[in-house]
Structures are given as C-alpha cells and as structure tokens.
Design a protein around this motif. Sequence first.
Motif: not given
Length: 378
Positions: A112-135
């Motif tokens: 609910a905070a980090a907008t880094d694109d890395m989290l939606r790319a190489e840092g993505c995880r099956a148990n990780l959702l993002h309600v914060a928008p990405s960069d």
Amino acid sequence: MATGAAAETEYRAAVLRVDVPNRPLPISRLDEPPADLGFAGAALGTADNATTGSFMKQKFATETVVATPETAEAEMRKLIDAGVWWIVTMADADTTVRLADMAGDKAMVINAAATDDMLRAEGCRANLLHVAPSDAMLADALAQYLVWKKWDDWFLIEGSHPEDKALAEAYKRAGTKFGATIVEERVFEDTGGARRSDSGTVQVQGQMPAFTQRAPEHDVVVAADRSDVFAVHLPYHTWEPRPVVGSAGLTPSSWHPSHEAWGATQFQTRFEKQAGRFAQDEDYQAWMAMRVLGEAATRTKGGDFATIHDFVLSDQFDLAAFKGQKLTFRDWDGQLRQPILLAYDKVVVSVSPQAEFLHQTSQLDTLGIDRPETQCKK
C-alpha cells in the motif's frame, strides 16, 4: 477463522508500517507525515467492511504495527505466527520483497505504499498484490495528459539518488510510449546541507534559475525527485517560464484531498470526521487494501486465504473506489488497475487514462506495464 456453523466468521488483518528512523525532514513542513498515516485509512476500510459483514455474520479486525527496517521481519513473523494472513505493508521496495518472501504461502501481502516498478517486475511475488500505483502508471498518466495538451517537448530534471533515477526511467519510458521528446536530461546533485534554513529562500531564488538556464526549447519541465531534494523549488524559479510537472507542480497520484467526483466527497467527509485531517495517498491505498479483503470475503462467503487469493485475481473480482469505474487486479503482476488523478495545489486538473488513448482489453491498461511487456515471473 470460523467459530461454528452459526457463528461469525472472523477476518483478521494487519497493517505493518516500516518507518525509517532519522529520515530527513521534508522540504516543506506541510509534507510532514501524520502519526496515523495509512492506519487511519485502514481503520475506515475495516469499519466499512464491518458494516457489510454484520449482515453476513462476518467480523473484521485490523491490527496496526510500526516497525523499522531492522525489526520489520520479526514483526511480520509475529503476525504470521498469530494466524494473520492478510497483511498490508507500507515499506520501501526492498523491505516489501523481504516481507513477501518471509510470508510465503502463509499470508497475502498487499503493498500500500511502494510505487517502484521493480516490485512489479523482477521483484514480483505470487503472494504480493499492489494497491499502490506503480511509477509506470503514474508516469503514463501524466504523459497522456501532456501529449493531449501538445506539450511534447520535455526538459527532464532528475535527482542524484538511485530512487530518483528509477523514477526518471519511468518518465523516459512514458515519453517514448506516447510520443514525447525529452530535449535534455539534467541531474540535480544532492550536496547535503540544511533543507530548511533562514537563508533558504534567498539561495533557491538564485540557484534554480541558474541551474535551469540554457536548456533547449521545451514545453514543460518534468521533475523526477523521489528523494524530495529540489522539485518543490522549481515552480516559479525556472529560467524559462514553463509549467513544472512530476514530483512538483502538476503531480500524478492515487488520491487528492480535493477529489469529489464519483461519490468521493462521501469518502472524504467520513475520513475527515474520523481522522481530523485530509486523506493522503497512503490512507486511500490502505483503505483499498482493506476493502479488497471485505469485498472478497463477502463474495466468497467465508473464503480462506487460498480462496480469497484466487478470487481477487479472477475476472469475477472488482472494487468500487470512487474513481468512476470498477477496479481489478492484473493477473500477470498483481497490480490493481486504477485511474490516476492529476492534481495541482487545491484542485484535480484531470484524470487519466485520457479518453483518446485506447486499449484492446481495458483502457486502464494504457497506464503502466501491460501483459506483453511484463518481466514478472512468479
């Protein structure tokens, strides 16, 4: 957990906020974060869930935890050991990945905070959702509006820290995607020193015009300053009289205190009555994280972790969130699709995606990383 066939089903959630000690003060005292940042939004979301849940014998409880980067994993372990499997995180990108890895298949982690694109790319995880928008979503939203305005020539100024450079990359990508031209890139070096001082105004008034002079002809100045070092000083200080956008001036965000369309006034007034202040992005995002759980619990009628995880990523899930259309998750990287507000000072100037930009599946997928582009491998 269910306590009996006729008893209530209880959903326990937590918000884990990771604060960095001795973080530099923001340039403006108006940007100092409130003590209940994010927690207030989660409290409102939990109350909203309880209202609906009372008719379905569902009970919702949310724990709030403050940690440091050094204690975050220990706090996450306590939550998991206590049986909490819906955990909302407010942390930087690296800490978010560590917490998701620790949770594994025992908990759903909602960023609910980090907008880094890395989290939606190489840092993505099956148990990780993002309600914060990405960069990428934020940059694309702004780029669409600038191109619509025919402000196609950008003077890009980025900070000297790695997080500033990552944000600048998002703007460069957006410019290429929508046909803008970056006429020059310039780096503003962070040399330290006092961020607030009696002589600050005088220094800025001399420094910023000198720093921005001799740039090629441009329509707009785009600032990439996640570190909060220089961007807020750009408006009214540039050598050429040009609009400033990005990290100052016209900024893209998930929420804004002036937003009133699509029933948002109702959210704003309820939040302000509860918290005694205006809602910030993190509050809205934490509210959404709680409402995702509430909506999924209602529609699965008592689902456990695995059931709710699968449901929120299915085409049956959507969330109403005061943005004019239903929000859904991208199944390829766990990102919540959502319109982005473009606001300046006291008003929302526009909302992206702009009508002229179309998509074969969802217009919201014109913002951010689309399925064919994704580097997420879960």
